[in-house]
Every structure is written in C-alpha cells, then in structure tokens.
Enzyme design. Structure first.
Site, PDB file in Angstrom:
ATOM      1  N   ASN A 130     -14.116  11.766  15.055  1.00  0.00           N
ATOM      2  CA  ASN A 130     -12.768  11.960  14.509  1.00  0.00           C
ATOM      3  C   ASN A 130     -11.810  11.354  15.520  1.00  0.00           C
ATOM      4  O   ASN A 130     -11.457  11.974  16.522  1.00  0.00           O
ATOM      5  CB  ASN A 130     -12.493  13.448  14.301  1.00  0.00           C
ATOM      6  CG  ASN A 130     -11.131  13.709  13.675  1.00  0.00           C
ATOM      7  OD1 ASN A 130     -10.298  12.810  13.564  1.00  0.00           O
ATOM      8  ND2 ASN A 130     -10.876  14.943  13.298  1.00  0.00           N
ATOM      9  N   ARG A 186     -14.358  10.286  10.262  1.00  0.00           N
ATOM     10  CA  ARG A 186     -13.259  10.790   9.451  1.00  0.00           C
ATOM     11  C   ARG A 186     -12.223   9.684   9.312  1.00  0.00           C
ATOM     12  O   ARG A 186     -11.742   9.131  10.302  1.00  0.00           O
ATOM     13  CB  ARG A 186     -12.609  12.006  10.107  1.00  0.00           C
ATOM     14  CG  ARG A 186     -11.448  12.556   9.296  1.00  0.00           C
ATOM     15  CD  ARG A 186     -10.524  13.411  10.111  1.00  0.00           C
ATOM     16  NE  ARG A 186      -9.397  13.900   9.307  1.00  0.00           N
ATOM     17  CZ  ARG A 186      -8.226  14.240   9.817  1.00  0.00           C
ATOM     18  NH1 ARG A 186      -8.007  14.166  11.106  1.00  0.00           N
ATOM     19  NH2 ARG A 186      -7.268  14.671   9.026  1.00  0.00           N
ATOM     20  N   HIS A 198      -6.617  16.238   4.003  1.00  0.00           N
ATOM     21  CA  HIS A 198      -7.431  17.373   4.452  1.00  0.00           C
ATOM     22  C   HIS A 198      -8.489  17.728   3.406  1.00  0.00           C
ATOM     23  O   HIS A 198      -8.989  18.854   3.371  1.00  0.00           O
ATOM     24  CB  HIS A 198      -6.574  18.617   4.748  1.00  0.00           C
ATOM     25  CG  HIS A 198      -5.605  18.444   5.864  1.00  0.00           C
ATOM     26  ND1 HIS A 198      -4.343  19.003   5.826  1.00  0.00           N
ATOM     27  CD2 HIS A 198      -5.688  17.784   7.032  1.00  0.00           C
ATOM     28  CE1 HIS A 198      -3.697  18.689   6.931  1.00  0.00           C
ATOM     29  NE2 HIS A 198      -4.488  17.944   7.685  1.00  0.00           N
ATOM     30  N   ARG A 236       5.902  16.924  11.411  1.00  0.00           N
ATOM     31  CA  ARG A 236       6.295  16.331  10.132  1.00  0.00           C
ATOM     32  C   ARG A 236       7.057  17.356   9.294  1.00  0.00           C
ATOM     33  O   ARG A 236       6.750  18.543   9.338  1.00  0.00           O
ATOM     34  CB  ARG A 236       5.054  15.837   9.382  1.00  0.00           C
ATOM     35  CG  ARG A 236       4.484  14.551   9.942  1.00  0.00           C
ATOM     36  CD  ARG A 236       3.111  14.252   9.365  1.00  0.00           C
ATOM     37  NE  ARG A 236       2.058  14.893  10.140  1.00  0.00           N
ATOM     38  CZ  ARG A 236       0.780  14.940   9.771  1.00  0.00           C
ATOM     39  NH1 ARG A 236       0.402  14.425   8.628  1.00  0.00           N
ATOM     40  NH2 ARG A 236      -0.113  15.541  10.546  1.00  0.00           N
ATOM     41  N   GLU A 291     -15.106  20.621   9.288  1.00  0.00           N
ATOM     42  CA  GLU A 291     -15.043  19.265   8.769  1.00  0.00           C
ATOM     43  C   GLU A 291     -16.163  18.399   9.322  1.00  0.00           C
ATOM     44  O   GLU A 291     -16.682  17.518   8.634  1.00  0.00           O
ATOM     45  CB  GLU A 291     -13.684  18.654   9.091  1.00  0.00           C
ATOM     46  CG  GLU A 291     -12.530  19.312   8.348  1.00  0.00           C
ATOM     47  CD  GLU A 291     -11.168  18.821   8.815  1.00  0.00           C
ATOM     48  OE1 GLU A 291     -10.613  17.927   8.146  1.00  0.00           O
ATOM     49  OE2 GLU A 291     -10.673  19.328   9.835  1.00  0.00           O
TER      50      GLU A 291
END
Length: 403
Positions: free
Chosen positions: A13, A94, A183, A244, A387
């Site tokens: 990742n 990822r 996600h 964000r 993940e």
C-alpha cells in the site's frame, strides 16, 4: 518463513510519502512479516519491519519508493526471508482509482500501469504514489505476477440514480464523471465480517458501514451490494476527513479562483491537503484533536462538531435509503478506536431502534464485537478492517486463475 512460501502474497500500500506492507498467507490469514516505510523523501525517514518475532529498524534519509522497497527487501533477508528466492506467489497493490476501466483485480502489465497513471487526475494524492510502488516492486521482483486491487471496484455497480451527477449528460459521459466511491476493499471486507458476526448470509443483511480514518467514507449496503456511498468522482466528497472537506458547495471553487486569486492547482492543494479537520483546527490526527478539545480549544471543538454533524446527516440518509437496517458498523483507525465518536454519532437515536451500550462501547478490544444494548433493534458493531488480507486473497485468486 511461516507457511509454504508459494502460498504467500506480498501486499503493498504505497502512499505519497510512505509504504505499508505485509507478507501473508491469504488462506490462513497468517502474517509472516509486516512493516512501514515512513517519511520518504525527508531527512528523518525510517522503516520498522516486523518478522519472525523480531523488529528491525532503519533510520536515515530514504530518497524515493524504489530505495525504500530495496531497504525493505534487505530487511526481509536479514530476518531470514529472502523474497527474491522465496517463490512468493504474487504481489498485490492497493490502487485507489480505477475509473471506468478497472472494476476488478487486474494483472499489471505496461499498458495497465500506464492507464493507472492516466487516472491520477482523479486521485492526485493517491494514484501517483500507487504507481511509484508498482514500478519499484516490478523492478525488485520482475518474475513475480503483480496485481492491482482497486478501491473503486466494490462500488462499480452502484444504481444509476446514486452514481449519476446532475450535470450535462454529454459532458459527464465524455469526461467519465460519475460517483465511483472509495475504500471499497475495506467496505466489502467489513460487510462480509458483519454477516459472519450476525451469523447470517451476507445477501440477507442490510447495513451501514462507516470507514473512519484520515480518509473517511460511509456506505449503504443492501443484501451484500452497495446502493450508495459518500465519496464520489474523487475521494473529496462526503464525510469530513483529516485534510479533506467532504461535501461543499461547488461554487466555492470559482469563488476562490475569482476572489482569492487562487489558480486551479492551489485550490486542489487547499481541498486535498489543508481542509477538513486540519483546515478547521490545525491538526488532522484525531488524538491531537481530542487533546486540544480537552484543553479548551474552541476551533478544535467546532471541527469535531462539524465532523459529527456530517456523520449523522449521512446516517439519516442511509437509514431512509435502506428502509430496513440490520447493522451499523464502525471501522478503520478512528472508527475502531474512538468510543466518543461512536457514541456522539449515534446519540439520542433510540426511537430509531439504535442504542449503544456505554460499557461495551468503551471496553478496549481489537476483535469484531457488538457495542449495542440487548434491546437495540439495529446491531451496532465495531469490526477491524483488514484491507491487506482482502487484497492478498484477490491477488492470489487472479494469479491462480491465470495459471
């Protein structure tokens, strides 16, 4: 090395200044090694590598992702795990944005890599870093299949009404403008874990999942299939995040360009890196935010209240969209570790069949668990996301199918 070497998958990742990685068995979920390269490109870079009960560290400048991964491979060898000669079955990467092109795990070749790079305008914080990790891994393990697993894949089949923006249809079609969602690997993994925790078939479960980390998103999932999610064309839309803003009036962008004389790159930088909790309070780490709130900082208190307000807005929307909800689940760094966020997000909702048990909510645990009262009509759960395991399993399936 734990497990048979040809059963292992290396999961990477790659972020803008970091690389998280795990070497694991996708069948047993056993982790043979894990670690993180941090602060790439800075003088105080570092690596922490965990394997075979040992922790090996590196401190010193790491110029780029290739240098960082090369040092990681050296650490594997130092702990008795020579990746180049171990017969690792696949490397799973990822990748944040797959656009309209990629909606399932994909073997990486030069054309796939170029297409992922071309999508960088839709995920400027993420896809360039993902590409850097892929390029580095292909150099270091040239004979090992590399597989891209896309954050957007789970949401590819959103209903038209949920994924369509109300702008000129020809412009939207020409520019690939639609809600993609992100996600997805986490939302899909957690949805499956929720069904197992409830001892029900996932196709029978209606659920709302809150993935709350530095990036944050929510999803409404009906019978195993997502029907809505908060992030959109890019990872900017939806919930308030670390840096964000989530939802905002699109008119803010031309207003900033005209009145504050910001160019488009400056607006992009503002919205991606200097908004959200950081823009409101000066910090994006939730632990630091809580420390400032406890110290009486008004700006941090407001940031927290805006964050919770947005969570509750989407919770209400998804309760209506789904009609019947079996579970509300919190996952990722903040979702798993902040009882205060969970309590405040669901406060005063007993009339909707949602009741959080204070003792269960504040109990420390790293396992999937109920935190709702026995009388709560809707189960409230905390489920640690994984993940890496989901990416490893997807990569292993693709390589096995390819022969």
């Amino acid at each position: 090395m734990s497990g048979k070497s040809d059963d292992l998958v290396l999961v990477i990742n790659s972020g803008s200044s970091s690389i998280k990685y795990q070497l694991l068995d996708p069948e047993s979920s056993a982790i043979a090694a894990s670690g993180m390269v941090d602060r790439i490109g800075e003088p105080n870079s570092g690596i922490e590598h965990h394997a075979e009960g040992r922790t090996v560290e590196h401190h010193g400048p790491i110029a780029d992702h290739t240098t960082g991964l090369k040092l990681v491979f050296d650490m594997f060898a130092e702990t008795g795990q020579d990746l180049a000669g171990a017969g690792v079955r696949a490397v799973g990467h990822r990748v944040v944005h797959g656009g309209e092109v990629f909606y399932r795990p994909t073997l990486i070749d030069d054309s796939v890599l170029a297409a992922i790079s071309e999508l960088s305008s839709l995920a400027p914080l993420h896809n360039p870093a993902n590409v850097a990790g892929i390029v580095s891994a292909r150099k270091l393990l040239p004979d090992v299949p590399q597989v891209a697993v896309f954050d957007t894949a789970f949401f590819h089949g959103l209903p038209d009404a949920a994924k369509t923006y109300a702008i000129d249809a020809k412009v939207a079609a020409a520019q690939g403008i639609r809600k993609y969602g992100f996600h997805g690997t986490s939302h899909e993994y957690v949805a499956g874990a929720v069904a197992r925790l409830l001892d029900r078939d996932r196709l029978e479960v209606n659920q709302i999942v809150f993935h709350l980390g530095n990036g944050a998103s929510a999803s409404a999932i009906r019978g195993g299939h997502p029907i809505d999610t908060t992030m959109g064309l890019t990872p900017l839309e939806g919930l308030v995040m670390g840096t964000r803003p989530g939802d905002l009036d699109p008119g803010i962008v031309p207003h900033l360009m005209r009145s504050a004389h910001l160019d488009i790159d400056q607006v992009d930088e503002l919205l991606n890196r200097h908004s959200g909790l950081k823009g409101l309070s000066g910090v994006n780490d939730f632990r630091e935010l809580q420390r400032l709130i406890d110290a009486g900082d008004d700006a941090s208190r407001l940031a927290y209240e805006v964050y919770i307000h947005r969570l509750r807005r989407y919770l209400g929307a998804y309760l209506i969209e789904l009609d019947r909800v079996d579970a509300i689940t919190f996952t990722a760094g903040v979702g798993e570790n902040s009882p205060q966020v969970r309590a405040d997000a669901l406060a005063g909702l007993s009339r909707f069949g949602i009741e959080v048990d204070p003792a269960l909510n504040t109990a420390k645990s790293r396992v999937a668990r109920h935190i709702s009262t026995p009388g709560s009509e809707i189960a409230v759960l905390v489920v640690p996301t994984n993940e890496e395991l989901a990416i490893a399993r997807a990569a292993h399936r693709i390589v096995a199918a390819d022969g």
